[in-house]
Design a protein around this motif. Sequence first.
Motif, PDB file in Angstrom:
ATOM      1  N   ALA A 146      40.797 -48.424 119.439  1.00  0.00           N
ATOM      2  CA  ALA A 146      40.350 -49.809 119.580  1.00  0.00           C
ATOM      3  C   ALA A 146      39.554 -50.291 118.381  1.00  0.00           C
ATOM      4  O   ALA A 146      39.660 -51.450 117.981  1.00  0.00           O
ATOM      5  N   ARG A 147      38.756 -49.405 117.774  1.00  0.00           N
ATOM      6  CA  ARG A 147      37.874 -49.846 116.688  1.00  0.00           C
ATOM      7  C   ARG A 147      38.465 -49.606 115.309  1.00  0.00           C
ATOM      8  O   ARG A 147      38.262 -50.405 114.394  1.00  0.00           O
ATOM      9  N   TRP A 148      39.172 -48.486 115.133  1.00  0.00           N
ATOM     10  CA  TRP A 148      39.685 -48.147 113.807  1.00  0.00           C
ATOM     11  C   TRP A 148      41.202 -48.164 113.734  1.00  0.00           C
ATOM     12  O   TRP A 148      41.783 -47.661 112.786  1.00  0.00           O
ATOM     13  N   GLY A 149      41.845 -48.734 114.739  1.00  0.00           N
ATOM     14  CA  GLY A 149      43.300 -48.839 114.699  1.00  0.00           C
ATOM     15  C   GLY A 149      43.767 -49.848 113.671  1.00  0.00           C
ATOM     16  O   GLY A 149      42.970 -50.527 113.011  1.00  0.00           O
ATOM     17  N   ASP A 150      45.073 -49.970 113.543  1.00  0.00           N
ATOM     18  CA  ASP A 150      45.684 -50.880 112.579  1.00  0.00           C
ATOM     19  C   ASP A 150      45.216 -52.309 112.854  1.00  0.00           C
ATOM     20  O   ASP A 150      45.497 -52.868 113.911  1.00  0.00           O
ATOM     21  N   PRO A 151      44.502 -52.936 111.884  1.00  0.00           N
ATOM     22  CA  PRO A 151      43.976 -54.283 112.141  1.00  0.00           C
ATOM     23  C   PRO A 151      45.062 -55.339 112.254  1.00  0.00           C
ATOM     24  O   PRO A 151      44.826 -56.424 112.778  1.00  0.00           O
TER      25      PRO A 151
END
Length: 489
Positions: A146-151
């Motif tokens: 959720a935080r560091w996934g593909d933006p």
Amino acid sequence: MPGHRAVHTLSLAAAALSAVGSAGTALHRPELEVSWIPSLGVWLRLSADGISIPLVLLTAVVGVVAVLQHLHVPPPHRQVDVDEETLDTTAPIPLLRGTDVPGLATYHASLLLVVLGALVAFLAGDALLFFVGFELVLVPMWVLVARWGDPGSDREGAALRFLLVTVLGSTLVLVGLLGVAAATGTTDLSVWADLRGQGIAPRTQVLLAALLLTGLALKVPLWPLHTWLPWVHATAPTAGSVLLAAVLLKLGTYGMVRLVVPVVPEGFAALAPLLGGLAVTGILWAGLACLVERDLKRLIAWASVAHLGFVVLALATGTETGLQAALFGNVAHGLISALLFVVVGGLKHRWGSADLTVARAALREVSPRLGAALVLGMAAAMGLPGLAGFWGEIGAVYAAWDPAEGRPQTWFRGYAVAAAVGAVLAVAYGARVLKETWAGERVEPRIPDAVLTERLSVRLLGVLVLLLGVLPHVLLAVTAPAVEAVMAR
């Protein structure tokens, strides 16, 4: 990171003890046994045997590799609307330094919690303790996606789907565990294995096996419960994909070996033909999907569905050969998938996307180190002899051709033929990937080759893939005594 290095060192020591013990030397393996919930008779019991030691070592190695990938973590930021018409998917993304990543402490804490939960589950000697480890990995992995996934993707949606699906699976597993505990009067896994279903009526065994297998199949994931995996992999950061494929998915197959096969054998035998059929369907379905998938990370995720299908098929045969093949295939898939996700994650970071239809420079021309690692990983995923992926797949096909007594031989021989066709599909999609990314003469646009952390990761994983392919006895000697004990009970 000191804490992670300590976990790695302890795991190496435990593996060495297991290897020596399997060779016949009398050597006591360290155990932890402390009363945890006296009123329920639950113990904090951690111990290792030939089934868990390879996975403990795999978790330690892959955990170190995941930590090394922090140089490629995109900084978390608010979700923004992306204009797909003006988005340049071919522009390379600059590599980040670890000090440039906000929230790096939370990132590494999440990684270590995932590793901790997996180690607890693999070493647990009590069913409730296994469930604690089984659950511990969920929230930190959700945070990573959720935080560091593909933006550029719906990472919050992917993380939520992962959480909801795996929580559903965990609920089914918990109900099954409580059912076995109520029937046996204990949560001690060694007692469950020794009883082999004594005191549990055959119909009850089938019900409990169905609950446990369904919950664990969601974690594997087994067709048709696999649909969440490609989306999550395509969205997760590289380290998250590495841990998810190499470690978290193994909790499902390990749970089948530890909680179902020896605990409710009659129930498992009754459901084995169905389980084998679903596994083979997944092998073929995923192989066909890989032939048309455009996103390279999603393609590797689909390949995981196929490879773990071989593991489940081997378990369904109910033979010693099948169990050996399943345990070997578990470890082999962990190493191969970790290697591929390190390479593919690095390529996606440089390319800006993982779309195979975009014309790019041939890796052999501009990035020979990453290209060589991709060739090795795809060759292993094809199941070529001399590499780790071969032994688990050939063992599964062999075991399916001659299943245990009571299994419908005609059905399983059909499964063996279908699985062999799936292996051919693996060669086809592997060749497709290498043709699109590694071969060719195009040299523009250029991308940087592997950085130091990537070189360390792919060399470590590559050596292990080659080692297990050339010397499979290194792993088989560790698992053989435990497999014989499980089948002899």
